[in-house]
Design an enzyme around this catalytic site. Sequence first.
Site, PDB file in Angstrom:
ATOM      1  N   HIS A  42      -8.000  -5.657   0.769  1.00 33.95           N
ATOM      2  CA  HIS A  42      -6.704  -5.015   0.988  1.00 33.95           C
ATOM      3  C   HIS A  42      -6.063  -5.592   2.251  1.00 33.95           C
ATOM      4  O   HIS A  42      -6.741  -5.792   3.253  1.00 33.95           O
ATOM      5  CB  HIS A  42      -6.959  -3.518   1.157  1.00 33.95           C
ATOM      6  CG  HIS A  42      -5.754  -2.644   1.104  1.00 33.95           C
ATOM      7  ND1 HIS A  42      -4.967  -2.516  -0.009  1.00 33.95           N
ATOM      8  CD2 HIS A  42      -5.211  -1.808   2.044  1.00 33.95           C
ATOM      9  CE1 HIS A  42      -3.997  -1.643   0.221  1.00 33.95           C
ATOM     10  NE2 HIS A  42      -4.115  -1.217   1.466  1.00 33.95           N
ATOM     11  N   SER A  89       0.846  -1.198   0.000  1.00 37.01           N
ATOM     12  CA  SER A  89       0.000   0.000   0.000  1.00 37.01           C
ATOM     13  C   SER A  89       0.882   1.249   0.000  1.00 37.01           C
ATOM     14  O   SER A  89       1.655   1.464  -0.925  1.00 37.01           O
ATOM     15  CB  SER A  89      -0.952  -0.050   1.198  1.00 37.01           C
ATOM     16  OG  SER A  89      -1.976   0.897   1.074  1.00 37.01           O
ATOM     17  N   GLU A 110      -9.957  -5.094  -3.209  1.00 41.03           N
ATOM     18  CA  GLU A 110      -9.168  -4.180  -2.383  1.00 41.03           C
ATOM     19  C   GLU A 110     -10.043  -3.298  -1.479  1.00 41.03           C
ATOM     20  O   GLU A 110      -9.829  -3.204  -0.275  1.00 41.03           O
ATOM     21  CB  GLU A 110      -8.324  -3.265  -3.280  1.00 41.03           C
ATOM     22  CG  GLU A 110      -7.213  -3.945  -4.054  1.00 41.03           C
ATOM     23  CD  GLU A 110      -5.923  -4.055  -3.267  1.00 41.03           C
ATOM     24  OE1 GLU A 110      -5.923  -3.731  -2.067  1.00 41.03           O
ATOM     25  OE2 GLU A 110      -4.919  -4.483  -3.865  1.00 41.03           O
TER      26      GLU A 110
END
Length: 543
Positions: free
Chosen positions: A451, A231, A353
């Site tokens: 995610h 990320s 995600e």
Amino acid sequence: MAPDRLRRDILKTGGVLAGGLLLSGAPGTGQGPARADAPTPPPPPFVDLPAGRLRGAVEGGVAVFKGVPYAAPPVGALRWRPAQPHPGWDGTRDATAFGPSAPQLYLEEGDQILGHHGSPPFSEDCLTLNVWTPGADDSKRPVLLWIHGGGFISGSGALPHYSGETFARNGDLVAVTVNYRLGPLGYLYFGEDDAGGNFWLTDQRAALQWVRDNIAAFGGDPDNITVAGHSGGALSAAALAGQSKGRPLFRRAILQSPPLGLRIPTRAESLQRTATYLDIVGAGNVAELRTVPWPRLIGAIPEMFGRTARWGYWPTPFLPVIDGVTLDAHPAELLLSGSGEGIDVLIGWTREEANFAFGLDEGYAAATRDQVVARVRDTFGRQADEAYTAYAEVRPGARPVDVLMDLIGDDLFRMPSLALAERRASRGRPVWAYQFGLPTPAHNGRLAAAHCLELPFVFNNFDKWAPAPFLAGLHPRVRDGLAATMHQSWISFIRTGDPNHHPMPNWQRYDRKTRTTMNLDAVTTAAGDLVGYWRQLRRPAAG
């Protein structure tokens, strides 16, 4: 006998190497034979650096050195200044405990997904790193530098989640994790030409330079470094690719869920964000802000969320800045030219995600079709209705919020990651792509393959993730099989620049003919073009 073979033989018989010494299975201490139920603890490993001597520990069969300073504490006059060299220390510094994490928001009860992503103690004196190594010798092992994510406001290299133990032990690698400044302390921009902005990036640049200068003493090869991150940490890895105007500072990059779809603010836009923050805190300028205790600075973050959030967009109250000093282009661009072009890249995303940020949000669960179509229009212009229908058809029975989450995931992660792969492939540059698709049953399946879900698979250390709610219900055999495959692929890429290993399917480089993307799921398969339809649909988007 060759050092690598010697090390493998020792590990097979229960011995470990640290500091170049055999620590287990060695002769006794002269006090009689060791009792089977009370093994003699191994002696601590030591490393001598230009800054001073370090004493580490042996954990899990590898030597570990924790809380090692790589830059001066960014306090007082150094708050909101670029990272400065550490002056070093006298005598032997104990390196058996992690240093404090960067100041950040913390809820004792944790959250519904990760539990915690950063834990006390917190301190502005946080610029430390941690090193795991099979032996502090001259083996010149490949090096992994891991940069944690956390939306630019949370995370820590001291988290058990990110322990480098598994990579060091299973891959014969040297693994490094790092703390860097977060939130207002790392991302505010004041327009000072001499300092620029992106203080977080100056920290990471200093850590990378520290690794290049010192890692040989830990058994690592400074010319064979892989920078990996998740990320915001993946965006950081891309940004670091542009920190050299000549030879790259590292050889490979692993970008896990990089938010390459973020629009990085200009200097003027960043100054406006800083003005908003100053108003919240009640300070007139950076000089006044330097006198404010850090708990008050962190306490202003929730209101900063409120003032900067936009409906239907991932909330990011603090962002990098293209300041022309520390960063002169979007990080994605830095892997396409100059020193970044020659770096091998492994890039990927999770299939759902955005479920991480929106899947458990009851406010978004009530979103209407009209609301979502209005947000879809930002991406697809006049084709918003067609795009909404196409997204809805992918998920039978999809609610408007499901369409929204898929759109956000595509906008922020999947489509820009694939665009980077396309552009690198067109230049003949090495790039491998993956999609992680194993859904979690947690929260009645509402998170799906969200995610962060791939992280424990990459590190293959589910015991360290036990408190994380989003892993509840995963079938152990499926979980462990996929983790073994992914962990070994990452090791292979770090060691050789190629993620292939037996017995996984052949993972071809991404090119513009086959567009091979590895589907990492209960059954791992190599897929062709995953997003051809979406690529065509997005191409003519106009307002």
